[in-house]
Design an enzyme around this catalytic site. Sequence first.
Site, short mmCIF file in Angstrom:
data_model
loop_
_atom_site.label_atom_id
_atom_site.label_comp_id
_atom_site.label_asym_id
_atom_site.label_seq_id
_atom_site.Cartn_x
_atom_site.Cartn_y
_atom_site.Cartn_z
N TYR A 165 40.16 51.22 37.90
CA TYR A 165 39.89 49.61 37.47
C TYR A 165 41.35 49.02 37.92
O TYR A 165 41.53 47.98 38.60
CB TYR A 165 39.70 49.45 35.98
CG TYR A 165 39.55 48.35 35.71
CD1 TYR A 165 38.55 47.51 35.99
CD2 TYR A 165 40.58 47.52 34.84
CE1 TYR A 165 38.54 45.97 35.38
CE2 TYR A 165 40.79 46.30 34.21
CZ TYR A 165 39.48 45.43 34.69
OH TYR A 165 39.40 44.27 33.91
N LYS A 169 42.20 46.18 40.66
CA LYS A 169 42.71 44.87 40.24
C LYS A 169 44.08 44.68 40.73
O LYS A 169 44.46 43.65 41.07
CB LYS A 169 42.97 45.06 38.65
CG LYS A 169 41.51 44.83 38.12
CD LYS A 169 40.78 43.72 38.45
CE LYS A 169 39.63 43.32 37.41
NZ LYS A 169 38.90 42.24 38.20
P1 NAD Z 1 31.54 40.93 31.23
O1 NAD Z 1 31.22 42.39 31.48
O2 NAD Z 1 31.01 40.27 30.23
O3 NAD Z 1 31.35 40.46 32.89
C1 NAD Z 1 31.27 40.88 33.91
C2 NAD Z 1 30.04 40.44 34.54
O4 NAD Z 1 30.03 40.99 35.88
C3 NAD Z 1 28.64 41.07 33.88
O5 NAD Z 1 27.91 39.88 33.67
C4 NAD Z 1 27.90 41.74 34.84
O6 NAD Z 1 26.76 42.03 34.96
C5 NAD Z 1 28.65 41.12 36.23
N1 NAD Z 1 28.22 42.22 37.27
C6 NAD Z 1 28.80 43.73 37.38
N2 NAD Z 1 28.64 44.11 38.52
C7 NAD Z 1 28.24 43.07 39.49
C8 NAD Z 1 27.79 43.09 40.67
N3 NAD Z 1 27.92 44.26 41.40
N4 NAD Z 1 27.48 42.09 41.22
C9 NAD Z 1 27.28 40.75 40.42
N5 NAD Z 1 27.65 41.06 39.05
C10 NAD Z 1 28.14 41.83 38.44
O7 NAD Z 1 33.36 41.13 31.28
P2 NAD Z 1 34.42 39.83 31.38
O8 NAD Z 1 35.32 40.37 30.19
O9 NAD Z 1 33.85 38.69 31.20
O10 NAD Z 1 35.02 40.21 32.84
C11 NAD Z 1 35.06 39.25 33.77
C12 NAD Z 1 36.02 39.67 34.76
O11 NAD Z 1 37.26 39.55 34.13
C13 NAD Z 1 36.20 41.26 35.34
O12 NAD Z 1 36.49 41.20 36.78
C14 NAD Z 1 36.95 41.74 34.27
O13 NAD Z 1 37.65 43.02 35.11
C15 NAD Z 1 38.13 40.55 34.21
N6 NAD Z 1 39.12 40.81 33.24
C16 NAD Z 1 38.74 40.72 31.89
C17 NAD Z 1 39.54 40.88 30.91
C18 NAD Z 1 39.15 40.67 29.36
O14 NAD Z 1 40.05 40.78 28.68
N7 NAD Z 1 37.95 40.43 29.27
C19 NAD Z 1 40.82 41.21 31.12
C20 NAD Z 1 41.28 41.50 32.58
C21 NAD Z 1 40.37 41.36 33.47
#
Ligand code: NAD
Length: 276
Positions: A165, A169
């Site tokens: 991951y 990123k």
């Molecule tokens: P989340 O799991 O709620 O959202 C991710 C979404 O992506 C899900 O709805 C999932 O079904 C969808 N997804 C997964 N694989 C897919 C694919 N191949 N094609 C289309 N859709 C797909 O998690 P989140 O926290 O909302 O994450 C959103 C983004 O933010 C991600 O890229 C995550 O890495 C990043 N992020 C989140 C945090 C945090 O604190 N939540 C921190 C750093 C980065």
Amino acid sequence: MGLLDGKVAIVTGAGGGLGRCHALALVGEGAKVVVNDVGGARDGTGADTRMAQQVVDEIRAAGGEAAANYDSVATLDGAAGMVQTAVGAFGRVDIVVNNAGILRDKSILKMEEAMWDAVIAVHLKGTFAVTQAAVRQMVEQGQGGRIINTSSIAGLIGNFGQSNYGSAKAGIAGFTRVAAIEFAKHNITVNAIVPLAKTRMTAEIAAMPDDFTPEKISPLVVFLASDLSSSLTGRLFGAQGNHYSEFRYQISDGADTAENQWTPQEIASRIRDIMR
Ligand code: NAD
């Protein structure tokens, strides 16, 4: 009058978490949105159209315009499908929020090939694939555009158990900077957000403050999607709760050797100068 009246956005992974909030916030400023989501589990297994459809229903119930797309970001065909959905439903694409993501955490010595490949495919290849497909459309339209990617502290700073991951990123941060340079001539800006928010992805992090809601991140996405940010490209913006910041690379002043070239011994004796 909204900041994004007349604009069309694709938000990947918008069936929940941050993506859903970004989609709602973009619609709140007048954009029409393609809500993409494969609807799988947090580790990327499975698929279900209901996640994306529910967000589309929510947007329409509030009087906004949205179309669902269930393609995976991890293939060029899937990315092309998202752009087709946008052009078919709304005639154009102006904004892409590359947000879809999965997690398969394991320490490096225990990491399996499939875990590595799946995470790199969704985050890093997915960001490339959707950007390429959408920017081809934007270039044809000739009116510029906005790409907003999603990086993470796990890649920019590091986090135990997240080599797949974190690498993806950090790769997205590099991709953002290269794409910003390549697309400048088309008036397309490319920036990334570095969020921290309570979602299903971070559900097990006990230290995450309750008020780090995903809604607090979306104003940054709207800003980067709008004309308000036209002078900014190739930047990485942190968003943790109500605290926003910029992640920057730092190069020390460094030092030169007075000899023909450095020797390991001289490096050792002057390492503090090199790092200063
Ligand atoms: P989340 O799991 O709620 O959202 C991710 C979404 O992506 C899900 O709805 C999932 O079904 C969808 N997804 C997964 N694989 C897919 C694919 N191949 N094609 C289309 N859709 C797909 O998690 P989140 O926290 O909302 O994450 C959103 C983004 O933010 C991600 O890229 C995550 O890495 C990043 N992020 C989140 C945090 C945090 O604190 N939540 C921190 C750093 C980065």
